[in-house]
Design a protein around this motif. Structure first.
Motif, PDB file in Angstrom:
ATOM      1  N   TYR A  15     -44.993  -9.791  27.744  1.00 41.21           N
ATOM      2  CA  TYR A  15     -44.702  -9.376  26.366  1.00 41.21           C
ATOM      3  C   TYR A  15     -44.893 -10.512  25.366  1.00 41.21           C
ATOM      4  O   TYR A  15     -45.252 -10.274  24.210  1.00 41.21           O
ATOM      5  CB  TYR A  15     -43.296  -8.792  26.283  1.00 41.21           C
ATOM      6  CG  TYR A  15     -43.241  -7.358  26.764  1.00 41.21           C
ATOM      7  CD1 TYR A  15     -43.682  -6.318  25.953  1.00 41.21           C
ATOM      8  CD2 TYR A  15     -42.778  -7.048  28.038  1.00 41.21           C
ATOM      9  CE1 TYR A  15     -43.664  -4.998  26.391  1.00 41.21           C
ATOM     10  CE2 TYR A  15     -42.753  -5.745  28.497  1.00 41.21           C
ATOM     11  CZ  TYR A  15     -43.205  -4.722  27.670  1.00 41.21           C
ATOM     12  OH  TYR A  15     -43.193  -3.413  28.123  1.00 41.21           O
ATOM     13  N   VAL A  16     -44.670 -11.744  25.806  1.00 44.68           N
ATOM     14  CA  VAL A  16     -44.961 -12.879  24.928  1.00 44.68           C
ATOM     15  C   VAL A  16     -46.461 -12.929  24.646  1.00 44.68           C
ATOM     16  O   VAL A  16     -46.895 -13.113  23.499  1.00 44.68           O
ATOM     17  CB  VAL A  16     -44.490 -14.210  25.554  1.00 44.68           C
ATOM     18  CG1 VAL A  16     -44.979 -15.398  24.717  1.00 44.68           C
ATOM     19  CG2 VAL A  16     -42.972 -14.253  25.666  1.00 44.68           C
ATOM     20  N   ALA A  35     -36.534 -14.156  17.211  1.00 43.18           N
ATOM     21  CA  ALA A  35     -35.179 -14.528  16.787  1.00 43.18           C
ATOM     22  C   ALA A  35     -34.397 -13.302  16.317  1.00 43.18           C
ATOM     23  O   ALA A  35     -33.194 -13.166  16.581  1.00 43.18           O
ATOM     24  CB  ALA A  35     -35.256 -15.571  15.673  1.00 43.18           C
ATOM     25  N   HIS A  36     -35.081 -12.390  15.644  1.00 42.29           N
ATOM     26  CA  HIS A  36     -34.418 -11.191  15.112  1.00 42.29           C
ATOM     27  C   HIS A  36     -34.081 -10.195  16.221  1.00 42.29           C
ATOM     28  O   HIS A  36     -32.991  -9.609  16.225  1.00 42.29           O
ATOM     29  CB  HIS A  36     -35.331 -10.516  14.077  1.00 42.29           C
ATOM     30  CG  HIS A  36     -34.751  -9.265  13.483  1.00 42.29           C
ATOM     31  ND1 HIS A  36     -33.892  -9.279  12.401  1.00 42.29           N
ATOM     32  CD2 HIS A  36     -34.901  -7.954  13.824  1.00 42.29           C
ATOM     33  CE1 HIS A  36     -33.544  -8.036  12.105  1.00 42.29           C
ATOM     34  NE2 HIS A  36     -34.147  -7.215  12.952  1.00 42.29           N
ATOM     35  N   CYS A  37     -35.008 -10.026  17.157  1.00 43.46           N
ATOM     36  CA  CYS A  37     -34.846  -8.984  18.181  1.00 43.46           C
ATOM     37  C   CYS A  37     -34.229  -9.498  19.474  1.00 43.46           C
ATOM     38  O   CYS A  37     -33.716  -8.696  20.275  1.00 43.46           O
ATOM     39  CB  CYS A  37     -36.189  -8.326  18.476  1.00 43.46           C
ATOM     40  SG  CYS A  37     -36.940  -7.513  17.040  1.00 43.46           S
ATOM     41  N   ALA A  42     -38.137  -7.095  23.371  1.00 47.84           N
ATOM     42  CA  ALA A  42     -37.309  -6.337  22.431  1.00 47.84           C
ATOM     43  C   ALA A  42     -38.046  -6.064  21.124  1.00 47.84           C
ATOM     44  O   ALA A  42     -37.771  -5.060  20.456  1.00 47.84           O
ATOM     45  CB  ALA A  42     -36.015  -7.095  22.150  1.00 47.84           C
ATOM     46  N   VAL A  43     -38.989  -6.956  20.781  1.00 50.77           N
ATOM     47  CA  VAL A  43     -39.789  -6.740  19.572  1.00 50.77           C
ATOM     48  C   VAL A  43     -40.574  -5.442  19.710  1.00 50.77           C
ATOM     49  O   VAL A  43     -40.660  -4.632  18.767  1.00 50.77           O
ATOM     50  CB  VAL A  43     -40.745  -7.925  19.321  1.00 50.77           C
ATOM     51  CG1 VAL A  43     -41.696  -7.610  18.159  1.00 50.77           C
ATOM     52  CG2 VAL A  43     -39.956  -9.193  19.030  1.00 50.77           C
ATOM     53  N   PHE A  44     -41.145  -5.201  20.887  1.00 49.57           N
ATOM     54  CA  PHE A  44     -41.951  -4.001  21.122  1.00 49.57           C
ATOM     55  C   PHE A  44     -41.082  -2.737  21.216  1.00 49.57           C
ATOM     56  O   PHE A  44     -41.560  -1.631  21.004  1.00 49.57           O
ATOM     57  CB  PHE A  44     -42.779  -4.155  22.401  1.00 49.57           C
ATOM     58  CG  PHE A  44     -43.939  -5.092  22.237  1.00 49.57           C
ATOM     59  CD1 PHE A  44     -45.195  -4.611  21.886  1.00 49.57           C
ATOM     60  CD2 PHE A  44     -43.780  -6.455  22.423  1.00 49.57           C
ATOM     61  CE1 PHE A  44     -46.271  -5.472  21.728  1.00 49.57           C
ATOM     62  CE2 PHE A  44     -44.850  -7.328  22.266  1.00 49.57           C
ATOM     63  CZ  PHE A  44     -46.091  -6.837  21.916  1.00 49.57           C
ATOM     64  N   GLU A  45     -39.810  -2.927  21.543  1.00 43.30           N
ATOM     65  CA  GLU A  45     -38.914  -1.784  21.692  1.00 43.30           C
ATOM     66  C   GLU A  45     -38.192  -1.437  20.395  1.00 43.30           C
ATOM     67  O   GLU A  45     -37.577  -0.377  20.285  1.00 43.30           O
ATOM     68  CB  GLU A  45     -37.896  -2.079  22.798  1.00 43.30           C
ATOM     69  CG  GLU A  45     -38.534  -2.213  24.174  1.00 43.30           C
ATOM     70  CD  GLU A  45     -37.563  -2.699  25.235  1.00 43.30           C
ATOM     71  OE1 GLU A  45     -36.463  -3.192  24.857  1.00 43.30           O
ATOM     72  OE2 GLU A  45     -37.883  -2.600  26.441  1.00 43.30           O
ATOM     73  N   GLU A  46     -38.259  -2.342  19.414  1.00 39.75           N
ATOM     74  CA  GLU A  46     -37.576  -2.109  18.143  1.00 39.75           C
ATOM     75  C   GLU A  46     -38.329  -1.092  17.290  1.00 39.75           C
ATOM     76  O   GLU A  46     -39.556  -0.997  17.339  1.00 39.75           O
ATOM     77  CB  GLU A  46     -37.456  -3.440  17.383  1.00 39.75           C
ATOM     78  CG  GLU A  46     -36.694  -3.362  16.072  1.00 39.75           C
ATOM     79  CD  GLU A  46     -35.262  -2.912  16.243  1.00 39.75           C
ATOM     80  OE1 GLU A  46     -35.071  -1.669  16.337  1.00 39.75           O
ATOM     81  OE2 GLU A  46     -34.367  -3.784  16.283  1.00 39.75           O
ATOM     82  N   LEU A  65     -48.929  -3.563  16.176  1.00 38.57           N
ATOM     83  CA  LEU A  65     -48.173  -4.247  17.224  1.00 38.57           C
ATOM     84  C   LEU A  65     -48.292  -3.554  18.573  1.00 38.57           C
ATOM     85  O   LEU A  65     -48.522  -4.202  19.603  1.00 38.57           O
ATOM     86  CB  LEU A  65     -46.700  -4.343  16.804  1.00 38.57           C
ATOM     87  CG  LEU A  65     -45.754  -5.030  17.789  1.00 38.57           C
ATOM     88  CD1 LEU A  65     -46.149  -6.492  17.977  1.00 38.57           C
ATOM     89  CD2 LEU A  65     -44.311  -4.926  17.295  1.00 38.57           C
ATOM     90  N   ARG A  66     -48.166  -2.226  18.595  1.00 41.25           N
ATOM     91  CA  ARG A  66     -48.088  -1.501  19.863  1.00 41.25           C
ATOM     92  C   ARG A  66     -49.430  -0.960  20.355  1.00 41.25           C
ATOM     93  O   ARG A  66     -49.467  -0.110  21.249  1.00 41.25           O
ATOM     94  CB  ARG A  66     -47.093  -0.337  19.742  1.00 41.25           C
ATOM     95  CG  ARG A  66     -45.648  -0.792  19.587  1.00 41.25           C
ATOM     96  CD  ARG A  66     -44.713   0.403  19.422  1.00 41.25           C
ATOM     97  NE  ARG A  66     -43.334   0.010  19.404  1.00 41.25           N
ATOM     98  CZ  ARG A  66     -42.705  -0.478  18.338  1.00 41.25           C
ATOM     99  NH1 ARG A  66     -43.390  -0.632  17.206  1.00 41.25           N
ATOM    100  NH2 ARG A  66     -41.437  -0.811  18.386  1.00 41.25           N
TER     101      ARG A  66
END
Length: 386
Positions: A15-16, A35-37, A42-46, A65-66
């Motif tokens: 994911y990175v 930092a936010h997610c 978690a960025v991809f799941e937000e 993004l996805r």
């Protein structure tokens, strides 16, 4: 297997990599999202609408993004990393290079090869022109030789000229060296330097934040330079014309609030013009010897003697003279020469004793601790006669 494999799973790395592959997401934005997610996954799941509430994150980023291509490319790069035993440092890991940790645009992920060990190491970057002159080569090799007693890691870009001169001198002097690349680890540029790859990997290694499908494109060298500047506490420009990659690296180091040094040259010499300008504009300290660097950086060679405790004063070297100190053959030869000649420069001692400068420099440090020689102003040494 990379040391940080324990704390970062293959899925985490996937994911990175996918986040890196997404359009318009550079290192600064990626760190902001993580930092936010909480993590790259978690960025991809937000939810996209929540991501867009983050300052600087717009519709273009969330819409792209996805995309499936990002994960497909990430899977391919992950296979390359696994199949070739490539190591990596993630910016949140404890063993991520400390110098890069303090750079706002430091890479989220750094790939590495070889036997690099940066823990508790002093680090110095040496850069400059690809068209190094005899003057530059002499002073570059002298610099590395004089640095040997402090055992720093020598960082450069593995390019022609100053870079390869510095890295070969580091290997000859028994120092660790790191080559920062402007392409992936599946190739080597310039091709002529493939003959040095094994030597570098045995005495350090290579770092890059580029994927295996990225070649040595012109713009990649500028991006690579931030790693050279960011890794080290000081950057030394040996030679440079009025424009050049070495000056770019110096500017980046200056922006990171790191010390910059430049070797001065004669007025009118093409490949000293850039260095002279750095000094004139006060963007760099004048470099004439390693003592200049040691003084500015506050390096010390303190010694605790048995039964004496610590020196009690930073930077003071405590020695204990003995009437008949044990000296090896190299030290005896140097001591005999100084006893006859009195005060002499390092280069003069090396010349008359027919030894490499780095070997004499290392021996003088040991002899200083034994109390049989003493350093003097003007970079001179003399024997201590019991």
């Amino acid at each position: 297997m990379p040391d940080n494999q324990i704390v970062m799973t293959s899925t985490d790395l996937l994911y990175v990599l996918a986040l890196q592959r997404a359009p318009k997401i550079g290192d600064i934005t990626a760190k902001k999202l993580i930092a936010h997610c909480g993590s790259a996954r978690a960025v991809f799941e937000e939810r996209p609408d929540r991501l867009r509430k983050i300052h600087g994150i717009g519709t273009y980023v969330t819409d792209n993004l996805r995309k499936a291509a990002n994960l497909r490319d990430a899977e391919r790069e992950l296979r390359f990393v696994k199949d070739n035993g490539v190591g990596w440092w993630y910016f949140e890991d404890s063993d991520y290079p400390e110098g890069l940790r303090h750079c706002v645009d430091g890479p989220v992920l750094v790939f590495r090869s070889g036997a690099i060990d940066l823990k508790k190491k002093r680090m110095v970057s040496v850069v400059g022109t690809r068209r190094i002159t005899t003057y530059g080569k002499y002073h570059c090799e002298r610099l590395i030789a004089e640095l040997a007693p402090w055992d720093p890691v020598i960082v450069s870009g593995f390019a022609y000229g100053v870079d390869i001169t510095a890295q070969r001198a580091a290997i000859s002097g028994g120092l660790q060296t790191v080559g920062c690349l402007a392409h992936g680890l599946n190739r080597m540029y310039p091709a002529a330097h493939k003959q040095y790859v094994k030597q570098v990997e045995l005495h350090g290694g290579f770092l890059t934040d580029f994927w295996s499908d990225q070649g040595p494109d012109r713009e990649n060298f500028l991006r690579r330079n931030r790693i050279i500047a960011g890794l080290s506490e000081a950057t030394i420009v040996i030679e440079s014309a009025e424009k050049g990659g070495g000056l770019v690296t110096a500017d980046i180091a200056h922006s990171y609030d790191r010390d910059v040094f430049a070797l001065p040259g004669r007025i009118g010499d093409k490949y000293s013009a850039g260095c002279n300008d750095l000094i004139k504009s006060q963007k760099a300290h004048m470099f004439t010897s390693v003592e200049d660097l040691v003084y500015v950086l506050g390096w010390h060679r303190d010694v605790d003697l048995p039964g004496k405790g610590s020196t009690g004063q930073e930077g003071v070297r405590v020695v204990q003279p003995r009437l008949f100190p044990d000296m090896d053959d190299t030290e005896k030869k140097i001591y005999g020469f100084l006893s006859e000649r009195g005060k002499e420069l390092l280069d003069s001692i090396a010349l008359h004793c027919e030894m490499p400068v780095y070997k004499v420099s290392s021996a003088l440090l040991t002899m200083e601790m034994k109390g049989v020689v003493r350093p003097l102003p003007g970079k001179l040494f003399e024997a201590v006669i019991s």
